[in-house]
Design an enzyme around this catalytic site. Structure first.
Site, short mmCIF file in Angstrom:
data_model
loop_
_atom_site.label_atom_id
_atom_site.label_comp_id
_atom_site.label_asym_id
_atom_site.label_seq_id
_atom_site.Cartn_x
_atom_site.Cartn_y
_atom_site.Cartn_z
N ASN A 56 59.88 -12.62 52.57
CA ASN A 56 60.37 -11.27 52.86
C ASN A 56 61.77 -11.06 52.30
O ASN A 56 62.62 -11.96 52.37
CB ASN A 56 60.38 -11.02 54.37
N HIS A 60 61.95 -15.00 47.67
CA HIS A 60 61.77 -13.82 46.82
C HIS A 60 63.02 -12.94 46.77
O HIS A 60 62.93 -11.76 46.42
CB HIS A 60 60.56 -13.00 47.30
N CYS A 95 75.78 -11.45 33.91
CA CYS A 95 76.59 -12.65 34.17
C CYS A 95 76.08 -13.47 35.35
O CYS A 95 76.61 -14.54 35.62
CB CYS A 95 78.05 -12.27 34.38
N CYS A 116 81.83 -8.79 35.93
CA CYS A 116 81.99 -8.66 34.47
C CYS A 116 82.07 -7.20 34.00
O CYS A 116 82.35 -6.94 32.83
CB CYS A 116 80.86 -9.39 33.74
N GLU A 132 44.45 -11.88 60.56
CA GLU A 132 43.07 -12.24 60.18
C GLU A 132 43.16 -13.39 59.19
O GLU A 132 44.25 -13.73 58.74
CB GLU A 132 42.41 -11.03 59.51
N ALA A 134 51.70 -10.84 65.20
CA ALA A 134 52.78 -11.83 65.21
C ALA A 134 53.65 -11.72 66.46
O ALA A 134 54.09 -12.74 66.99
CB ALA A 134 53.64 -11.65 63.95
P1 OAD Z 1 50.87 -9.00 52.22
O1 OAD Z 1 51.01 -7.54 52.46
O2 OAD Z 1 50.14 -9.42 51.01
O3 OAD Z 1 50.13 -9.66 53.46
C1 OAD Z 1 50.54 -9.40 54.78
C2 OAD Z 1 49.68 -10.24 55.71
O4 OAD Z 1 50.16 -10.06 57.02
C3 OAD Z 1 48.18 -9.89 55.70
O5 OAD Z 1 47.41 -11.08 55.64
C4 OAD Z 1 48.00 -9.17 57.04
O6 OAD Z 1 46.71 -9.39 57.60
C5 OAD Z 1 49.06 -9.81 57.88
N1 OAD Z 1 49.57 -8.95 58.97
C6 OAD Z 1 49.73 -7.61 58.97
N2 OAD Z 1 50.25 -7.19 60.14
C7 OAD Z 1 50.43 -8.30 60.90
C8 OAD Z 1 50.92 -8.54 62.21
N3 OAD Z 1 51.36 -7.55 63.00
N4 OAD Z 1 50.96 -9.82 62.66
C9 OAD Z 1 50.53 -10.85 61.88
N5 OAD Z 1 50.05 -10.69 60.63
C10 OAD Z 1 50.00 -9.44 60.15
O7 OAD Z 1 52.34 -9.61 52.28
P2 OAD Z 1 52.85 -11.05 51.77
O8 OAD Z 1 51.79 -12.07 51.89
O9 OAD Z 1 54.14 -11.30 52.43
O10 OAD Z 1 56.57 -10.20 46.65
O11 OAD Z 1 53.10 -10.72 50.24
C11 OAD Z 1 53.62 -11.72 49.42
C12 OAD Z 1 54.47 -11.13 48.34
O12 OAD Z 1 53.74 -10.10 47.65
C13 OAD Z 1 55.69 -10.41 48.84
O13 OAD Z 1 56.78 -11.29 49.09
C14 OAD Z 1 56.01 -9.46 47.74
C15 OAD Z 1 54.62 -8.97 47.44
O14 OAD Z 1 54.39 -8.51 46.18
C16 OAD Z 1 57.38 -9.59 45.77
O15 OAD Z 1 57.65 -8.40 45.83
C17 OAD Z 1 57.90 -10.49 44.70
#
Ligand code: OAD
Length: 223
Positions: free
Chosen positions: A87, A104, A115, A134, A195, A211
Site C-alpha cells: 500500500n 511500492h 537526481c 537540483c 476470499e 480485515a
Molecule cells: P487488489 O485490489 O488487487 O486486491 C485487494 C484484495 O483485498 C482482494 O483479494 C480482496 O478480496 C481483498 N479485500 C477487499 N476488501 C477487504 C477487506 N475488507 N478485508 C480483507 N480483504 C479485503 O489490491 P493489492 O493486492 O494490494 O500496485 O494490489 C497489489 C498492487 O496492485 C497494488 O500495490 C498496486 C496495484 O496495482 C501499484 O500500483 C504498483
C-alpha cells in the site's frame, strides 16, 4: 516468533480507500497504463499527477482501521515483526507501526526523476514543480509503477525467508514480485483475505473475512 506480514489494499478498504481489482476497484475505473507506468507519466504527467493527487487527498481524509491498529499492537508483543506493505497510503504508520517497509513506494513522498532526491510530497503535485535539490521540473510521486522494480527487495526476501510465519493480508496476489513472496517462506504461511486469492493454494492456512474483524482476533490469539 519471527513474523513477516505482507499487506495489500484489502487492509485499507474499510478505511474507505478503494482497492484495485474488486468491483468498482481503481483499475476498473482508470487505465493503469495511463496512470501507473513510466510511459504513461512521460506521455501525460498532468493526468498522472491528478490521479495521485486524488489518491493523496483520499488518504489524508482516511483514518487507520482496527486491522492497522491490531498490527501495530502486535509489534509491541514479544514477537519479532516485519511489516511489509504494497500500500502507498500511510495508515500503518498512523496506526503506530514503525519501520513499515513500503515496497511500492509512498503517496506522501515525492521523488526527483533527475537526481533521485526524495522529500515529503505536497498535497497537490504538479508537473512544473521544481526539485528542492537540483531544481529540475522532473518531480514525480515516489510510487513504484508497473515495469519498475519494487523497493527493498533484498531486505524483504530475507525477512520472509527467516520468518517462522509469513502472513499475507488483503492482497489479491495478482502483482509480482509481492505475489511470489509466499514461495520464499520456509515457515508456516497464512492468508487473511475476504476470499481466496489467486495464490491461495500456496498457503498452509487461511482466515477469510473482513480485515477489521479477522486481523484483531488473529492478533489477540497470538499475543
Ligand atoms: P487488489 O485490489 O488487487 O486486491 C485487494 C484484495 O483485498 C482482494 O483479494 C480482496 O478480496 C481483498 N479485500 C477487499 N476488501 C477487504 C477487506 N475488507 N478485508 C480483507 N480483504 C479485503 O489490491 P493489492 O493486492 O494490494 O500496485 O494490489 C497489489 C498492487 O496492485 C497494488 O500495490 C498496486 C496495484 O496495482 C501499484 O500500483 C504498483
Amino acid at each position: 516468533m519471527k513474523i513477516a506480514i505482507l499487506t495489500g489494499a484489502g487492509v485499507s478498504a474499510e478505511s474507505g480507500l478503494g482497492t484495485f481489482r474488486d468491483k468498482n476497484g481503481l483499475w476498473t475505473r482508470y487505465d493503469l497504463n495511463e496512470v501507473a507506468t513510466p510511459e504513461g507519466f512521460a506521455l501525460n504527467p498532468a493526468l498522472v499527477h491528478d490521479f495521485y493527487n486524488a489518491r493523496r487527498a483520499n488518504c489524508a481524509e482516511a483514518s487507520p482501521n482496527a486491522a492497522h491498529v491490531a498490527l501495530a499492537q502486535l509489534a509491541e508483543t514479544a514477537h519479532d515483526i516485519t511489516l511489509i506493505t504494497q500500500n502507498v497510503d500511510d495508515l500503518h504508520s498512523r496506526a503506530g507501526s514503525l519501520n513499515v517497509v513500503h515496497m511500492h513506494g509512498e503517496l506522501m513522498r515525492a521523488l526527483c526523476a533527475s537526481c533521485g532526491a526524495r522529500w515529503d510530497a505536497p498535497l497537490v503535485m504538479d508537473p512544473s514543480d521544481a526539485c528542492p535539490s537540483c531544481g529540475a521540473a522532473t518531480t514525480r510521486p515516489d510510487i513504484v509503477w508497473f515495469g519498475e522494480i519494487p523497493y527493498h527487495m533484498d531486505a524483504i526476501a530475507e525477512a520472509v525467508e527467516r520468518a517462522d510465519l509469513f502472513v499475507a493480508i488483503g492482497t489479491s496476489a495478482e502483482v509480482y514480485p509481492a505475489a511470489g513472496l509466499v514461495e520464499l517462506a520456509r515457515g508456516q504461511t497464512l492468508e487473511i483475505n475476504l476470499e481466496a486469492s489467486a495464490r491461495a493454494n500456496a498457503f498452509d492456512d487461511h482466515l477469510f473475512g473482513p480485515a477489521t474483524e479477522v486481523v484483531p482476533s488473529w492478533v489477540a490469539e497470538l499475543s
